[in-house]
Structure formats: structure tokens, C-alpha cells
Scaffold this active site. Structure first.
Site, short mmCIF file in Angstrom:
data_model
loop_
_atom_site.label_atom_id
_atom_site.label_comp_id
_atom_site.label_asym_id
_atom_site.label_seq_id
_atom_site.Cartn_x
_atom_site.Cartn_y
_atom_site.Cartn_z
N ALA A 74 0.84 -1.20 0.00
CA ALA A 74 0.00 0.00 0.00
C ALA A 74 0.87 1.25 0.00
O ALA A 74 2.02 1.22 0.45
CB ALA A 74 -0.93 0.01 1.21
N ASP A 75 0.30 2.32 -0.51
CA ASP A 75 1.00 3.60 -0.49
C ASP A 75 -0.03 4.71 -0.34
O ASP A 75 -1.09 4.68 -0.98
CB ASP A 75 1.79 3.81 -1.79
CG ASP A 75 2.62 5.08 -1.74
OD1 ASP A 75 3.54 5.16 -0.89
OD2 ASP A 75 2.36 6.00 -2.53
#
Length: 203
Positions: A74-75
Site C-alpha cells: 500500500a501507499d
């Protein structure tokens, strides 16, 4: 792809973020944390949306091993006037970020990626809009003194004391926090983990 039991898939979370761990726990998904290191440098003319999805996917791939079932990466990026505001390098930068965000609406791009067996991959993106009320220099310094925003993109945490500055949110609270749960649940279902059925099974 179907798994034999509600908690049987080995999901690796390619992140050491306590907020992402908390959010996965919130929806009852079993996982193991695997620390990864990925170069987070925005390419020239790369849009924030493309950047967030690319980095999320890179983190997921960085967590893949020979016996991996699923890896989640995730970012999350705070964006103001097209500029990505990362984690402040020092107190001066944190104060500058808070001053720039004061009284403004900014975007938060939150991407989640999954890598499955045989290299199958998928990415989803949550785009959110957060408005902060105007803050004073005294308030910004007081908030900085708490230490809460020093390791957060944009220099504030919506899930903490920073919430007192938020006047409006359009989008996903969990996405701003670090892991968009709606998009995450959809991805997990695509890869054989139905979060809702899993929860019903455990009641």
C-alpha cells in the site's frame, strides 16, 4: 481460487505501518508483517495517482517469496497543488507543511496492491479530499510538539490529535489513514478472501 478456511490464506503485509496493521485487524484479516524497502521517488511528469499505484505494487512485489500465497502492498500520499508532501524531514519542514495545508483542501491518494500465485497482480486506488481549518502558528507549534505528525505524510495524523484540524472529508477515512478498506476488501475477494463471509463464519 478458493481457500479451505476463513483464516487459512497466508497474507503478507508488505509494510511495518502500525496503522495498516490496525486497519487489517479491524476487518478480521489474518496476516504476517514483512518489512520491505522500496525506492519512493516520483518520476518526471508522473501523476500522483500513477505514482501511488506504482509504489503500492512495488512494495507488494518486494514482499514476494517462493512460498508466498498473497502479498499486500500500500501507499498513501498527501498532495497539495500537485506536489506530494511526504514525511517531514525535520521540524522546520513539518511546520511548513502544516502552514501550507492550513485552511486548504488537499488530496490523499491511497493505493492498495495484491500479488497472488503465479504473479497475478491487481491494484486499486482511493482518491480523497481533506479540508483543514485555518490554524495559527501557536497551534501548529503545539501540534508539532506532540510528535504525532513527525512520521506522517503531510505532517499530520487524521486518526489522532490532528483530527481537530479537519473540517471536511470527502472519500475514505481509512484511505486517508493509510489503507482504504473498501478497495482492500474488494481486492481480497478477487483473490479468494471474502472478508464479510469470513466474519460471519467466526460468529
Amino acid at each position: 481460487m478458493t481457500f479451505p478456511g476463513p483464516k487459512s490464506p497466508l497474507l503478507l503485509l508488505a509494510s511495518t505501518s502500525p496503522r495498516r496493521r490496525q486497519l487489517l485487524d479491524q476487518i478480521g484479516v489474518a496476516f504476517t508483517v514483512v518489512p520491505v524497502t522500496v525506492s519512493e521517488v516520483r518520476a518526471p511528469d508522473e501523476s500522483p495517482a500513477t505514482y501511488a499505484q506504482r509504489i503500492a505494487l512495488a512494495k507488494a512485489w518486494a514482499g514476494v517469496t517462493s512460498d508466498t500465497v498473497l502479498v499486500l502492498g500500500a501507499d498513501t500520499d498527501v498532495v497539495l497543488d500537485g506536489e506530494i508532501l511526504g514525511k517531514p524531514a525535520d521540524s522546520a519542514q513539518a511546520l511548513t507543511m502544516l502552514e501550507r495545508l492550513s485552511g486548504r483542501t488537499h488530496e490523499v491518494y491511497s493505493a492498495v496492491a495484491l500479488i497472488g500465485p503465479e504473479g497475478r497482480e491487481a491494484v486499486r486506488l482511493s482518491v480523497n479530499y481533506v479540508t483543514l481549518r485555518p490554524t495559527t502558528p501557536v497551534e501548529r507549534r503545539a501540534y508539532l510538539a506532540t510528535g504525532e505528525g513527525t512520521d506522517k505524510a503531510g505532517g499530520y495524523a487524521i486518526q489522532g490529535l490532528g483530527a481537530i484540524f479537519v473540517t471536511h472529508l470527502v472519500g475514505s477515512y481509512s484511505g486517508v489513514m493509510g489503507l482504504p478498506l473498501h478497495e482492500t476488501a474488494l481486492l481480497l475477494r478477487e483473490f479468494g478472501i471474502d472478508v464479510l463471509n469470513q466474519a460471519c463464519t467466526e460468529i
